[in-house]
Design a protein around this motif. Structure first.
Motif, short mmCIF file in Angstrom:
data_model
loop_
_atom_site.label_atom_id
_atom_site.label_comp_id
_atom_site.label_asym_id
_atom_site.label_seq_id
_atom_site.Cartn_x
_atom_site.Cartn_y
_atom_site.Cartn_z
N LEU A 131 0.83 -1.19 0.00
CA LEU A 131 0.00 0.00 0.00
C LEU A 131 0.88 1.26 0.00
CD1 LEU A 131 -2.88 0.94 0.01
CD2 LEU A 131 -3.00 0.51 2.46
N ASP A 132 1.96 1.22 0.77
CA ASP A 132 2.89 2.36 0.79
C ASP A 132 3.44 2.63 -0.60
OD1 ASP A 132 4.43 1.86 4.08
OD2 ASP A 132 2.67 3.00 3.41
N VAL A 135 0.84 4.30 -2.73
CA VAL A 135 0.63 5.70 -2.35
C VAL A 135 1.83 6.54 -2.80
CG1 VAL A 135 0.42 7.28 -0.39
CG2 VAL A 135 -0.90 5.16 -0.40
N VAL A 140 -2.46 5.31 -5.70
CA VAL A 140 -3.53 5.42 -4.68
C VAL A 140 -3.32 6.73 -3.94
CG1 VAL A 140 -4.31 4.48 -2.45
CG2 VAL A 140 -3.92 2.94 -4.39
N VAL A 142 -4.61 9.18 -0.58
CA VAL A 142 -5.28 9.13 0.73
C VAL A 142 -5.83 10.52 1.01
CG1 VAL A 142 -5.02 8.47 3.14
CG2 VAL A 142 -3.42 7.59 1.44
N ARG A 146 -9.65 8.14 3.65
CA ARG A 146 -10.03 7.10 2.70
C ARG A 146 -9.01 6.95 1.59
NH1 ARG A 146 -15.56 5.48 2.62
NH2 ARG A 146 -16.59 6.26 4.48
N TYR A 147 -8.89 5.69 1.10
CA TYR A 147 -8.01 5.41 -0.04
C TYR A 147 -8.85 5.43 -1.32
CZ TYR A 147 -4.69 3.40 3.36
OH TYR A 147 -3.83 3.20 4.41
N ARG A 148 -8.24 6.01 -2.36
CA ARG A 148 -8.90 5.96 -3.67
C ARG A 148 -7.89 5.58 -4.71
NH1 ARG A 148 -11.05 10.08 -0.87
NH2 ARG A 148 -13.30 10.16 -0.63
N ILE B 94 -9.59 -1.46 -3.09
CA ILE B 94 -9.81 -0.01 -2.97
C ILE B 94 -10.76 0.45 -4.07
CG2 ILE B 94 -8.71 2.27 -3.17
CD1 ILE B 94 -6.21 0.99 -1.87
N GLY B 101 -14.36 5.88 -1.88
CA GLY B 101 -13.07 5.57 -1.28
C GLY B 101 -13.19 4.55 -0.16
N VAL B 104 -9.68 3.93 5.66
CA VAL B 104 -8.33 3.47 5.99
C VAL B 104 -8.35 2.26 6.92
CG1 VAL B 104 -6.27 4.19 7.26
CG2 VAL B 104 -7.21 5.67 5.50
#
Lengths: 176, 165
Positions: A131-132, A135, A140, A142, A146-148, B94, B101, B104
């Motif tokens: 995930l890092d 991002v 992605v 943040v 929320r993640y998109r 996701i 969205g 987290v």
């Protein structure tokens, strides 16, 4: 006795692959190129070798001839296959879970307690790491807790593999 | 003729593979893929021999190498079909939330429902690359470490030192 043109094709494909791999190594090590850019360049180098060889060496027929074009396509495919194997060989040391597990065991001298292995490398750490990367890479974002997903190529690749899983294995996840 | 033999044998193997796997996935899918291609190569060669006469040996050799190369590449792709990529799984999860969205906090539940590492560990134990001893330790059993070391060495030499996972 004349050497068959197919053998020249195999030789040229092999040399093209060697040139592709060498160019990748040199570009990354000495020119400081980014990994993906180096990979793309190496593929271009490889195809360049095949095309130039076919265009200049007398044993290959002209591109316009059926046999000449067919062998050119075959040689390009052979190069592409070899390059794909090379790509996976290089990438697997970075993102393959199995390779990471093997590296942990090898680093521990060839054997390790399973509990120690799971402490060093576990599901949550893996997901957080991936995930890092997403991002950091901008695929992605943040915002507002929320993640998109913003990457169209990643969305398309995900859809492709889910479709293949559904078509071949009749499920969309190994956890189904 | 060589490229045609290689391409058509690989294409036929792919089509048959989809049909057969939908009926029942073999216990050893990679070995089955290779055997399937060997069969389709023989079939394609036979068909060409009937249609245009027996091809010359160099064309057969070229076709065999090309067909084998294509099947090896597909086998690599197949690992992504058989097993989920954690990165693609995270991205797809996701994306499932769309414009709203994904909260987290949902990552926790996502990780718990997808034991990627445990499954991979079980697969390398099942493949015999790693053995699980009675005292709870895991040990490598074969020289697969050489490939791993080569891959890591190439990565280090080209300066790709960084987090792995």
């Amino acid at each position: 006795m004349a050497i068959p043109v197919e053998f020249f094709g195999l030789l040229i494909s092999g040399l093209a692959l060697a040139a592709a791999i060498a160019s990748h190594a040199v570009l990354l090590r000495f020119a400081g190129w980014a990994f993906l850019k180096g990979l793309a360049a190496s593929l271009v180098v490889g195809f360049g070798v095949v095309v130039v060889a076919h265009a200049t060496l007398p044993m290959f027929g002209p591109f316009a001839s059926g046999a000449g074009a067919l062998l050119l396509v075959g040689d390009c495919l052979l190069l592409a296959c070899g390059w794909f194997v090379f790509l996976n060989f290089v990438v697997c040391s970075e993102s393959s879970i199995r390779v990471r597990l093997l590296r942990e065991i090898i680093a521990a001298g060839g054997s390790i307690a399973e509990a120690d292995l799971m402490a060093a490398y576990n599901e949550r750490a893996l997901v957080d790491m991936r995930l890092d990367r997403l991002v950091t890479g901008g695929q992605v974002v943040v915002a507002d807790g929320r993640y998109r997903l913003t990457s169209r190529p990643l969305r398309a690749i995900g859809l492709l593999f889910r479709s293949l899983k559904r078509l071949i294995l009749r499920r969309t996840s190994e956890f189904d | 003729m060589g490229p045609i033999l290689g391409l058509s044998s690989a294409a036929l193997a792919f089509v048959l593979h989809i049909a057969l796997w939908r009926v029942a996935v073999p216990r050893k899918p990679y070995k089955s893929l290779v055997l399937l291609w060997c069969a389709t190569f023989a079939l394609t060669l036979g068909a060409v021999a009937l249609w245009r006469g027996w091809p010359a040996a160099p064309a057969i050799i070229y076709g065999a190498i090309l067909g084998a190369a294509l099947i090896v590449c597909y086998a690599i792709v197949y690992t992504g079909i058989e097993y989920d990529s954690p990165t693609l799984s995270v991205a797809s999860e996701i994306d499932r939330y769309g414009e709203a969205g994904m909260p987290v906090g949902e990552i926790d539940s996502f990780s718990r429902q997808r034991p990627f590492i445990k499954k991979r560990l079980e697969s390398i134990v099942a493949d015999g690359i790693v053995s699980r001893r009675a005292n709870g330790t895991l040990a490598t059993t074969s020289n697969v470490g050489l490939l791993v070391k080569l891959s890591v060495a190439y990565r280090n030499w080209t300066g790709r030192v960084g987090a792995h996972g």
